[in-house]
Design a protein around this motif. Structure first.
Motif, PDB file in Angstrom:
ATOM      1  N   THR A 341       0.799  -1.226   0.000  1.00 32.18           N
ATOM      2  CA  THR A 341       0.000   0.000   0.000  1.00 32.18           C
ATOM      3  C   THR A 341       0.829   1.272   0.000  1.00 32.18           C
ATOM      4  O   THR A 341       0.293   2.349  -0.247  1.00 32.18           O
ATOM      5  CB  THR A 341      -0.915   0.030   1.230  1.00 32.18           C
ATOM      6  N   SER A 364       3.177  -7.788   8.949  1.00 36.56           N
ATOM      7  CA  SER A 364       2.790  -6.457   8.484  1.00 36.56           C
ATOM      8  C   SER A 364       3.947  -5.513   8.724  1.00 36.56           C
ATOM      9  O   SER A 364       4.681  -5.648   9.706  1.00 36.56           O
ATOM     10  CB  SER A 364       1.530  -5.954   9.200  1.00 36.56           C
ATOM     11  N   ASP A 366       4.862  -1.409   8.973  1.00 37.74           N
ATOM     12  CA  ASP A 366       4.265  -0.093   9.159  1.00 37.74           C
ATOM     13  C   ASP A 366       5.351   0.920   9.509  1.00 37.74           C
ATOM     14  O   ASP A 366       6.397   0.563  10.063  1.00 37.74           O
ATOM     15  CB  ASP A 366       3.231  -0.129  10.287  1.00 37.74           C
ATOM     16  N   ARG A 371       0.719   2.066   6.759  1.00 39.33           N
ATOM     17  CA  ARG A 371       1.037   0.677   6.416  1.00 39.33           C
ATOM     18  C   ARG A 371       1.708   0.600   5.044  1.00 39.33           C
ATOM     19  O   ARG A 371       1.292   1.256   4.089  1.00 39.33           O
ATOM     20  CB  ARG A 371      -0.232  -0.175   6.430  1.00 39.33           C
ATOM     21  N   HIS A 372       2.741  -0.245   4.968  1.00 33.56           N
ATOM     22  CA  HIS A 372       3.464  -0.439   3.714  1.00 33.56           C
ATOM     23  C   HIS A 372       3.155  -1.788   3.076  1.00 33.56           C
ATOM     24  O   HIS A 372       3.071  -1.899   1.860  1.00 33.56           O
ATOM     25  CB  HIS A 372       4.974  -0.335   3.956  1.00 33.56           C
ATOM     26  N   CYS A 373       3.004  -2.797   3.917  1.00 35.92           N
ATOM     27  CA  CYS A 373       2.849  -4.148   3.362  1.00 35.92           C
ATOM     28  C   CYS A 373       2.228  -5.060   4.407  1.00 35.92           C
ATOM     29  O   CYS A 373       2.455  -4.899   5.612  1.00 35.92           O
ATOM     30  CB  CYS A 373       4.217  -4.675   2.933  1.00 35.92           C
ATOM     31  N   THR A 374       1.436  -6.023   3.958  1.00 27.89           N
ATOM     32  CA  THR A 374       0.878  -7.044   4.845  1.00 27.89           C
ATOM     33  C   THR A 374       0.684  -8.318   4.049  1.00 27.89           C
ATOM     34  O   THR A 374       0.516  -8.286   2.822  1.00 27.89           O
ATOM     35  CB  THR A 374      -0.455  -6.583   5.460  1.00 27.89           C
TER      36      THR A 374
END
Length: 388
Positions: A341, A364, A366, A371-374
């Protein structure tokens, strides 16, 4: 401590309470059994007691003992408020046994234990003690101290001198200068044994002062160096900096060589992020604080005018740290619910949350930006069994 309790006929819990939730359970078990409890801990555990746990449901322990390293006053106050018991720190070493004790919420000076005789000469601490192998001989402790309030205050190690570029540098002196800087709570200056002989500095900052982006970090480093330049020769000013909210510590509450190497591991491995600490969220989850090094090899080609961490690298970091923390989780089977994201840029400070699952891990990433990635990674052993 255990030997003395055995001699006194007092029961104790043989297992370690690695997580605060376990400590709450043990206190409740003692309370239900009508037993008075005593908690023996390191400063690292006492500094991380969460507010939300039901500490009030159990009978408060009679005493809380902390040993292994000095306990910050704020952490002593927190532990006493949550556990509703006095926190007694024990000062000593493997060679000497216990030397002195204090309840820091009452006074900061250390009081010698019964039978311990102290001497202060040229700022150094010597003692005779029934706990020594040769009780009648004076033992010279490698700590500087000054008498105070029928006891003494500790002033740092007496032997923390290193040679940098052929010149003697006191690590204590460097730390004292940096500690005087606004927003700095604590400093550990370390000799990294690198070819360039330059020092590293681990700086504990107030939370609002923690740098989260590259420019903020560089500006803070410049400010630190300017403060030191008025007192030190250029060669004695640390070159490598790590900014943390709390000092990482081992089970004894100390910043040992293993943790120092981990804090500065990215200097020799261009594929890893800067590790700045971690703590458990519960028995199956861990939160790591990391930073993207500007020299990260994966930034090359992604992209010349807009460098960023590739998504596959973020996933690989999650798998790597999961294996490191939870043990080898097995062969890679696939990724589910993967979502990117926000770009992760060089110099960005971020957190990686890992959760152990029956079929692998969830993660995840952050930062202060969001948030960057999950995603979820499915892992399986070579024999086809799944890790729990």
């Amino acid at each position: 401590m255990r030997a003395r309790r055995l001699c006194a006929g007092a029961p104790f819990c043989g297992g370690e309470s690695r997580y605060p939730e376990t400590l709450v359970t043990r206190l409740q078990e003692a309370s239900d059994a009508g037993l008075y409890s005593v908690v023996v801990s390191s400063p690292a555990q006492l500094s991380r007691l969460p507010e939300h746990l039901p500490w009030h449901t159990a009978t408060p322990p009679v005493r809380v003992f902390s040993s292994g390293a000095p306990l910050a006053l704020a952490h002593a106050q927190l532990a006493e408020r949550l556990l509703q018991a006095p926190v007694i720190e024990i000062y000593g070493s493997t060679e000497t046994g216990g030397i002195a004790q204090r309840r820091q919420t009452r006074r900061s000076s250390w009081q010698p234990l019964p039978g311990v005789e102290l001497s202060f000469q040229n700022g150094s601490l010597s003692l005779r003690s029934p706990f020594l192998e040769m009780p009648q001989q004076w033992w010279h402790q490698p700590d500087q101290a000054a008498p105070a309030d029928d006891g003494f205050t500790l002033l740092g190690r007496a032997d923390r001198l290193v040679k940098i570029g052929g010149k003697r540098v006191s690590l204590d002196h460097v730390e004292r200068i940096l500690t005087a800087v606004e927003a700095v709570r604590e400093v550990r200056c370390v000799d990294l044994d690198r070819a360039d002989s330059r020092l590293g500095a681990v700086v504990v900052l107030d939370k609002p002062s923690i740098p989260h982006q590259r420019d903020a970090r560089q500006n803070l480093i410049q400010r630190m160096r300017e403060n030191l330049s008025d007192h030190l020769e250029p060669i004695a000013v640390p070159r490598y900096w790590r900014f943390v909210e709390t000092l990482p510590s081992n089970a004894q509450g100390k910043l040992d060589r293993t943790l120092i190497n981990r804090l500065f591991a990215d200097l020799d491995d261009p594929k890893v992020p800067r590790w700045l600490g971690e703590h458990p969220l519960d028995a199956n989850s861990r939160l790591l604080t990391l930073e993207v090094p500007e020299r990260l090899v994966f930034l090359e080609g992604h992209f010349d005018q807009y460098p960023l961490v590739p998504g596959v690298v973020m996933v690989q970091w999650a798998i790597h740290y999961a294996h490191d923390i939870f043990g080898h989780r097995g062969l890679f089977l696939g990724i589910e619910r993967l979502k990117f994201t926000r770009a992760l840029m060089p110099g960005t400070r971020f957190t990686l949350q890992l959760t152990r699952r029956e079929d692998g891990i969830a993660f995840s990433i952050d930062s202060q930006e969001g948030r960057h990635c999950t995603g979820q990674v499915r892992l399986q052993t070579p024999k086809g069994g799944q890790h729990g």
